[in-house]
Design an enzyme around this catalytic site. Structure first.
Site, PDB file in Angstrom:
ATOM      1  CG  HIS A   1      -0.700   0.303   2.430  1.00  0.00           C
ATOM      2  ND1 HIS A   1      -0.332  -0.673   3.433  1.00  0.00           N
ATOM      3  CD2 HIS A   1      -0.342   1.393   3.156  1.00  0.00           C
ATOM      4  CE1 HIS A   1      -0.119   0.009   4.497  1.00  0.00           C
ATOM      5  NE2 HIS A   1      -0.037   1.083   4.347  1.00  0.00           N
TER       6      HIS A   1
ATOM      7  CG  ASP B   1       0.260  -3.989   2.657  1.00  0.00           C
ATOM      8  OD1 ASP B   1       0.881  -3.565   2.014  1.00  0.00           O
ATOM      9  OD2 ASP B   1      -0.595  -3.333   3.509  1.00  0.00           O
TER      10      ASP B   1
ATOM     11  CB  SER C   1       2.721   1.613   6.516  1.00  0.00           C
ATOM     12  OG  SER C   1       1.440   1.307   6.906  1.00  0.00           O
TER      13      SER C   1
HETATM   14  N1  ARG Z   1      -4.641   0.776   7.249  1.00  0.00           N
HETATM   15  C1  ARG Z   1      -3.568   0.622   6.731  1.00  0.00           C
HETATM   16  C2  ARG Z   1      -2.716   2.152   7.067  1.00  0.00           C
HETATM   17  O1  ARG Z   1      -3.394   2.905   7.825  1.00  0.00           O
HETATM   18  C3  ARG Z   1      -3.352   0.180   5.239  1.00  0.00           C
HETATM   19  C4  ARG Z   1      -4.072   0.982   4.421  1.00  0.00           C
HETATM   20  C5  ARG Z   1      -4.124   0.662   2.938  1.00  0.00           C
HETATM   21  N2  ARG Z   1      -5.068  -0.319   2.666  1.00  0.00           N
HETATM   22  C6  ARG Z   1      -6.457  -0.002   2.320  1.00  0.00           C
HETATM   23  N3  ARG Z   1      -7.197  -1.063   2.064  1.00  0.00           N
HETATM   24  N4  ARG Z   1      -6.878   1.200   2.270  1.00  0.00           N
HETATM   25  O2  ARG Z   1      -2.496   2.855   6.161  1.00  0.00           O
HETATM   26  N1  GLU Z   2      -1.276   1.196   7.553  1.00  0.00           N
HETATM   27  C1  GLU Z   2      -0.732   2.300   8.443  1.00  0.00           C
HETATM   28  C2  GLU Z   2       0.457   2.956   7.630  1.00  0.00           C
HETATM   29  O1  GLU Z   2       0.149   3.460   6.549  1.00  0.00           O
HETATM   30  C3  GLU Z   2      -0.172   1.624   9.548  1.00  0.00           C
HETATM   31  C4  GLU Z   2      -1.131   1.421  10.594  1.00  0.00           C
HETATM   32  C5  GLU Z   2      -1.419   2.116  11.663  1.00  0.00           C
HETATM   33  O2  GLU Z   2      -1.726   3.353  11.797  1.00  0.00           O
HETATM   34  O3  GLU Z   2      -0.958   1.672  12.700  1.00  0.00           O
HETATM   35  O4  GLU Z   2       1.286   3.501   8.159  1.00  0.00           O
END
Ligand code: ARG
Ligand code: GLU
Length: 723
Positions: free
Chosen positions: A88, A230, A657
């Protein structure tokens, strides 16, 4: 100021008084704050200098950790600049290289030779070379310098100028690609200077298909159990001397100071794990009033409006594969922050964050009375007042931002037409031509970046209606009167009119304008007027809100200073600087009678398969690998299942991330990519019982590279530890 500085020396001696595993620690203080002792007690086999070594010329694990692009972390895993980050995080790069014929989002991408690696203009990777406590220097300069708006102590411009001065022009000149910056910590009670090296030739090496890298997509995002691989692979290039350089075919793979060794040993429940990365922003030192503001304004508005926008966007995306590529990143980033806001509000209410922060405030008030330091109670009183005073403006600003600025893409058209108008009214023919050329270019750029007028129109209608419902007519931009007067309140007809009459909405209108350019026509272009109205309103609201900023920031600075002096703050809020967090592998119990195990396996991918739902498609090749079995050396010891993701108790946030997860020996065992939904409230208050970081197991990553993609040549340049 003197007093502040000596006190500072004192705070850094405090033994952390935080709950288990809480903390986003700054590297220079690991020893002083006894963080390293606690890590060793949990199993760490290394010393502080193995993690971070300030000695000139020495390298340590932190040298393998990089900032990837604007907001992610990554880790170097080979002596040839190969690096890992999340799928991502590389998503928009993968998207940029994709077409309907070669859809790398869908199919994945693997450079089978270095020559096949794909350059990514605009992408950078940044190393942190040096970290230095410059609190005393900054404090003395702040005292000496005139500080007109009262905000110098937080101003990036001011602080970075100090940093450049401190480093000296010679240093910057003789170190190409090197930058220095000074960042405020604890709201401006402490300062660190960072020397960073930024590389701009970064090429895409590999990415699994989204059905692996984004398996579970939005339904599973922020969720456990998770089954996502991921990750994506990039390579950093440098010039022949190893210095940063713009993309050139002559560049060579970077020979980094440090790369991380990989372990295939896996991790068991209770085992020690740690992570380094660049957490973006947390709010541990919120007051109770800010907690309520966050829930009742920021989160509430965001949740409500994005829900409507995403529904409209998805309906369009599902109709057309090209749209589904074009809007993939926009949709994902929208739902991501949306779901975070839902989890944040849930934790605020469920875990009584307001009460917790009120307790912290009450303690400070009692202490400030006892020690006769009324400024701390006074700061709290002021903060309460300011939060209350800015309420209406903040609400309007959030609604405008979510519904119109972000919600409607055409509010972002290049609307600064003044130079064109002026040229058209003037006599200079060449100048006229040049302005028309620039306008044409700006228009093309806007319309080409994956933009679909059809989708935007549909969404705009929903957004505009909702904005008009949520904000009283008297507080809407003047220009909106036309909607009622001319269109009897019918926003659909209004939007049709914008598209029919505007050079941005209608190619015929544009062609006509170019053949007979007229300043008057341009000034009356309704879409330009609409965009200007919104941009103007946004600016006015931001300026009005900024009126509170200087007072708010300086009162917060005093408040946090009070917490520090009282010994109630031991690590600074995240601010996108390098941090370490540690903990253990552990499951959790989200609800009564439910327990989540800490590891997921490929079996779960197969269980979740749903060929009729784009989020849960499993590629045929992965199914075949699953049926064939024999995952060694990547499989788990017990029964040989293929591990996919796991949970650890580390304290992380967005920006983490792509952060490397290491075992007790500092070997790479996984890549952080998410948190559980029940844990996002940890940005305000760490939740030891169920906040978990979600990690992609390095064994799954290597399995996909090796067995799924057949790119095993990449494994040859990695260093895999003997088990
Ligand atoms: N939740 C993760 C973060 O905060 C992954 C985000 C990417 N994935 C998605 N389905 N939007 O960034
Ligand atoms: N998916 C998140 C990122 O892009 C990390 C998840 C979180 O916030 O802990 O940094």
């Amino acid at each position: 100021m003197k007093r502040l500085i000596t006190l500072w020396a004192l705070y850094t001696l405090f033994i952390p008084r935080v709950g288990a595993d809480e903390g986003m620690w700054t590297l220079p203080l690991l020893k002083q704050q006894s963080v390293i002792d606690k890590m060793q007690a949990l199993g760490l086999e290394l010393q502080d200098y193995d993690l971070y070594n300030p000695t000139e010329g020495a390298s340590s694990l932190k040298d393998a950790v990089i900032i990837f692009g604007g907001g992610c972390t990554g880790v170097v895993i080979s002596p040839y600049g190969l690096m890992l980050t999340n799928h991502h995080c590389g998503y928009s790069q993968i998207q940029q290289h994709s077409t309907v014929e070669h859809d790398y989002l869908k199919e994945g991408f693997w450079a089978m030779t270095r020559g096949d690696e794909l350059p990514n203009p605009g992408l950078s990777v940044t190393f942190i070379d040096r970290i230095e406590d410059v609190t005393a220097y900054v404090m003395s300069r702040l005292e000496a310098d005139d500080n007109q708006d009262g905000m110098s102590f937080l101003s990036a411009r001011y602080l970075n100028a100090l940093a450049r001065e401190k480093a000296g022009g010679d240093f910057l000149k003789t170190n190409p690609g090197t930058e220095v910056e000074i960042r405020p910590f604890y709201e401006g009670n402490q300062y660190y200077m960072f020397t960073r090296k930024k590389y701009t030739d970064v090429r895409l090496v590999g990415a699994p298909p989204s059905s692996v890298g984004k398996f579970g997509a939005d339904t599973d995002n922020w969720m456990w159990p998770r089954h996502t691989g991921d990750f994506s692979l990039f390579r950093i290039y440098a010039d022949a001397n190893g210095n940063p350089a713009e993309y050139s075919p002559a560049n060579v793979p970077l020979r980094p100071k440090r790369w991380m060794k990989i372990s295939l040993d896996g991790i068991e429940d209770g085992d020690f794990a740690m992570m380094m990365g660049f957490p973006g922003r947390t709010n541990k030192y919120y007051t109770s009033w800010e907690v309520a503001e966050r829930r009742d304004i920021d989160n509430a508005v965001r949740i409500h409006i994005r829900n409507l926008r995403q529904e409209a966007m998805l309906a369009e995306m599902l109709k057309d594969p090209a749209l589904s590529i074009g809007y993939a990143a926009k949709y994902a980033s929208s739902t991501n922050a949306y779901k975070n806001a839902v989890g944040s509000s849930w934790a605020i209410s469920e875990r009584n964050f307001e009460g917790l922060k009120r307790d912290a405030q009450d303690n400070l008030i009692a202490w400030s009375q006892k020690t006769n330091q009324p400024e701390y109670s006074e700061a709290l009183r002021m903060l309460e007042q300011i939060v209350s005073d800015r309420r209406d403006l903040r609400y309007r600003s959030w609604v405008l931002d979510e519904a119109l600025s972000r919600g409607i893409e055409f509010t972002g058209i290049p609307a600064e037409i003044e130079p064109v108008v002026e040229a058209l009214r003037g006599k200079d023919k060449a100048g006229k031509r040049e302005q028309l050329r620039l306008l044409t270019l700006a228009r093309q750029r806007f319309l080409s970046s994956g933009y679909s007028p059809e989708v935007d129109r549909k969404i705009a209608r929903v957004m505009l209606d909702e904005y008009r419902r949520m904000v009283p007519a008297s507080q809407q931009p003047e220009y909106f009167r036309i909607i009622d007067k001319k269109f009897k309140g019918d926003t659909g007809r209004f939007i049709d009119y914008l598209f029919r009459k505007s050079i941005y909405g209608n190619g015929v209108v544009f062609a006509d304008f170019v053949s007979r350019p007229s300043a008057r026509k341009l000034e009356r272009d309704p879409m330009i007027l609409f965009a200007k109205a919104i941009q103007g309103e946004k600016k006015a609201l931001a300026e009005a809100l900024a009126g509170f900023d200087a007072d708010f920031a300086s009162e917060r600075r005093i408040y946090v200073r009070g917490l520090l002096e009282m010994g109630a703050a031991s690590f600074p809020d995240a601010n996108s600087t390098l941090r370490l967090t540690y903990g253990q592998k552990r499951g959790y119990s989200p609800r009564d009678a439910v327990y989540y195990q800490s590891h997921s396996t490929l079996n779960g991918v197969i269980e979740k398969e749903d060929a009729g739902n784009w989020e849960f498609v499993v590629p045929a090749r992965l199914k075949a690998l699953y049926s064939a079995g024999g995952f060694s050396p990547y499989g788990m010891e017990d029964g040989g299942k293929m591990p996919v993701d796991f949970l650890i108790t580390t304290h992380t946030t967005s920006g983490n991330s792509g952060s490397p997860v290491m075992n007790a020996r500092g070997e790479l065992i996984g890549l952080n990519f998410d948190r559980n939904w029940e844990g996002v409230g940890g940005d305000i208050q760490y939740l030891p019982d169920y906040q978990r970081s979600i990690i992609a197991d390095i064994r799954y990553i290597l399995f996909i590279i090796d067995r799924y993609a057949g790119a095993s040549y990449l494994l040859e340049e990695m260093e895999i530890a003997d088990s």
